[in-house]
Design an enzyme around this catalytic site. Structure first.
Site, PDB file in Angstrom:
ATOM      1  CD  GLU A  85      -2.877   0.965   2.493  1.00 50.43           C
ATOM      2  OE1 GLU A  85      -2.794  -0.012   3.261  1.00 50.43           O
ATOM      3  OE2 GLU A  85      -3.787   1.818   2.566  1.00 50.43           O
ATOM      4  CD  GLU A 142     -10.023  -2.769   6.259  1.00 42.61           C
ATOM      5  OE1 GLU A 142     -10.009  -1.710   6.917  1.00 42.61           O
ATOM      6  OE2 GLU A 142      -9.333  -3.766   6.561  1.00 42.61           O
ATOM      7  CE1 TYR A 202      -3.264  -6.413   8.762  1.00 46.53           C
ATOM      8  CE2 TYR A 202      -5.525  -5.638   8.657  1.00 46.53           C
ATOM      9  CZ  TYR A 202      -4.257  -5.743   8.096  1.00 46.53           C
ATOM     10  OH  TYR A 202      -4.003  -5.189   6.867  1.00 46.53           O
ATOM     11  CD  GLU A 234      -5.998  -4.813   4.100  1.00 48.34           C
ATOM     12  OE1 GLU A 234      -5.872  -4.459   5.298  1.00 48.34           O
ATOM     13  OE2 GLU A 234      -6.412  -4.066   3.197  1.00 48.34           O
ATOM     14  CD  GLN A 244       0.324  -2.466   3.782  1.00 48.68           C
ATOM     15  OE1 GLN A 244       1.094  -1.726   3.209  1.00 48.68           O
ATOM     16  NE2 GLN A 244      -0.910  -2.076   4.119  1.00 48.68           N
TER      17      GLN A 244
HETATM   18  O1  AHR Z   1      -2.888  -2.747   6.225  1.00 46.68           O
HETATM   19  C1  AHR Z   1      -3.162  -1.558   6.863  1.00 46.68           C
HETATM   20  C2  AHR Z   1      -4.624  -1.172   6.784  1.00 46.68           C
HETATM   21  O2  AHR Z   1      -5.380  -2.120   7.466  1.00 46.68           O
HETATM   22  C3  AHR Z   1      -5.246  -1.153   5.419  1.00 46.68           C
HETATM   23  O3  AHR Z   1      -5.018   0.032   4.751  1.00 46.68           O
HETATM   24  C4  AHR Z   1      -6.688  -1.326   5.702  1.00 46.68           C
HETATM   25  O4  AHR Z   1      -7.399  -1.940   4.655  1.00 46.68           O
HETATM   26  C5  AHR Z   1      -6.700  -2.134   6.985  1.00 46.68           C
HETATM   27  O5  AHR Z   1      -7.535  -1.598   7.936  1.00 46.68           O
END
Ligand code: AHR
Length: 518
Positions: free
Chosen positions: A51, A199, A266, A322, A371
């Protein structure tokens, strides 16, 4: 002095009994059915995400011309080489949250004429747009991977998204395809993976699932398949356990209008408020993070079950585009840049998650770790000319043998890793058979104290040879640094024995092992 000697003696006694116990324990029985295999582990499960955030693109992939390293234009070739080595199959770009404020036409043509904008999501820094469409697609071309572009639903229009696709993929004559030719790319780029927003429940526009589903249908209707390139449209999916999001999208969006539906999750050791350090954490935090990572199993199962109701033939892919561990930033770095170190804990989390994806590859057909460079659970960290490969990178290196191989089903009951009164499975695993008939088993021992014996039976397979590789560190907080970049790296593993058609393996504490059986 006496106290020190008695502590050492006690330590030795504990070590002795642990070792005896570990050898004396009944081995875990693991059975792999090698004859039934219909599902291919899509290589795109091994995808990544990059990103316009912190030092992922700028000062990551895309560096200042003055930096004295091998480059193509401003693209760092040491990173490209590292990613080629692991056969990185797919790269998602330009966001993330950034995607919904990105206007693609800002990033084409002569760099000197590109407008300067503000990256309002990630630190209010100036976005000079020097890295745009051509630069991203040159990067994916150099790596030899598929581009996956996330289009702007939040602040863009259906017309803008449609134009980007025409600019990229139309081979005939139009003002947009001519513009691409004038910008140096005669042939269409043939980009097929296409995200419709990101998102959308949050940074992408705070939409409800019903509102988003309607928006998806509206935008997707104008994302055309130009001759030679059929789009694989991916709808913006749920945040973690928001099952209602998946239910609504599956109900409202006809299956033939979307190739995939995404899921973001996450691993946070202690929630958003207390993410904790990437390098200084206790066993309690390690345990919690691995437990949180294991939650991916439940998420994939439950989202898949909802998808099965509307799409029993599993045509729509679940795209976990993600995932990864998210910790506090490294002290002294910009909090909006999300730069974190990467420890042996990250390696355990990466390998465990990839095992989960492999085992659900009937539905999970694309995933992107967040990332790739210098942000969150990165594969590569850079500091000016220096570059290091993280423990997570080495997991992707070890696991690349699963890409596009047939998934094999396995049965076993894992022993527990117990911390205080809490338990999680110590062992997780997946297996596959490649096109040459070789079997690969990836095994993770999450327990930082105890090695575990496993007796593996391969039903329907004659074992001729076995080899192995291991990624191990003594401490879950161990990391690779710019001073010691190879502190954690794969090594040859040979703590196994062939016993007829069985293999006895001892998996050391805190390790990731991949066996190749021919
Ligand atoms: O990866 C960081 C951020 O996490 C991304 O921009 C978003 O899609 C998510 O909330």
């Amino acid at each position: 002095m006496q106290t020190i000697i008695s502590r050492i003696a006690l330590g030795l006694i504990i070590l002795f009994f642990n070792t005896i116990f570990s050898f004396a324990q009944n081995p875990t029985q693991l059975t792999i059915n090698t004859t039934q295999h219909d599902v291919v582990i899509n290589k795109n499960i091994y995808g990544h995400f990059s990103e316009h955030l912190g030092r992922c693109i700028y000062d990551g992939f895309w560096v200042d011309s003055s930096i004295n390293i091998a480059k193509k234009g401003r693209l760092r070739l040491d990173i490209v080489e590292a990613l080629k080595k692991i056969h990185l199959p797919l790269l998602r770009w330009p966001g993330g949250c950034f995607a919904d404020e990105y206007h693609w036409s800002d990033g084409i043509g002569a760099a000197s004429r590109r407008p300067k904008r503000v990256n309002t999501t990630w630190g209010m820094v100036t976005e000079d747009n020097s890295f745009g469409t051509a630069e991203f697609l040159e990067l994916t071309d150099l790596i030899g991977c598929e581009p996956y572009i996330a289009g702007n639903v939040g602040t863009g229009t259906p017309q803008e998204m449609a134009n980007w696709i025409e600019y990229l993929n139309f081979n005939g004559k139009s003002s947009l395809s001519d513009q691409r030719r004038q910008n140096g790319h005669d042939q269409p780029y043939k980009v097929s993976f296409w995200g419709v927003g990101n998102e959308s429940w949050g940074c992408g526009g705070n939409m409800t699932p019903a509102f988003y589903s309607d928006q998806y249908k509206r935008y997707a209707a104008f994302c055309k398949n130009y001759p030679g390139t059929s789009l694989k449209k991916i709808a913006s999916g749920a945040n973690a356990d928001d099952y209602n999001w998946t239910e609504t999208c599956m109900k409202e969006i006809p299956g033939d209008q979307m190739w995939g539906l995404s899921l973001h999750y996450y691993t946070l050791a202690d929630g958003w408020e207390h993410k904790g350090s990437a390098t200084h954490f206790s066993e309690g935090e390690y345990f919690k993070a691995v437990k949180k990572c294991l939650f991916m199993e439940e998420l994939v199962q439950k989202h898949s079950a909802i998808m099965d109701k509307y799409d029993p033939q599993k045509k729509v892919a679940l795209c976990v585009d993600e995932w990864g561990i998210w910790t506090d930033v490294e002290p002294g770095t910009n909090p909006a840049f999300l730069y974190q170190q990467n420890s042996m804990r990250d390696a355990i989390i990466a390998a465990t998650t990839l095992n989960i994806f492999n085992n659900h590859s009937d539905r999970v057909r694309l995933a992107c770790l967040a990332q790739t460079v210098n942000v969150l659970q990165a594969l590569v960290l850079t500091n000016k000319e220096k570059m290091l490969l993280t423990p997570t990178y080495h997991v992707f290196d070890l696991f690349q043998i699963h890409q596009d191989a047939y998934a094999l089903s396995l049965q076993f009951a894992s022993p527990d890793y117990t911390f205080k009164e809490n338990k999680i499975p110590a062992i997780n695993a997946s297996a596959s058979k490649d096109k040459n008939g070789a079997i690969h088993i990836s095994l993770v021992n999450t327990d930082p104290h105890r090695s575990i014996d496993i007796s593996t039976s391969l039903d329907g397979f004659q074992i001729k040879s076995i080899s192995g590789l291991i990624l191990h560190a003594d401490n879950f907080t161990d990391v690779n640094t710019f001073e010691k970049p190879d502190f954690i790296k794969p090594a040859v593993f040979n703590t196994f024995k062939k016993d007829g058609n069985k293999i006895s393996v001892q998996i050391p504490a805190l390790s990731v092992v991949v066996l190749e059986i021919k």
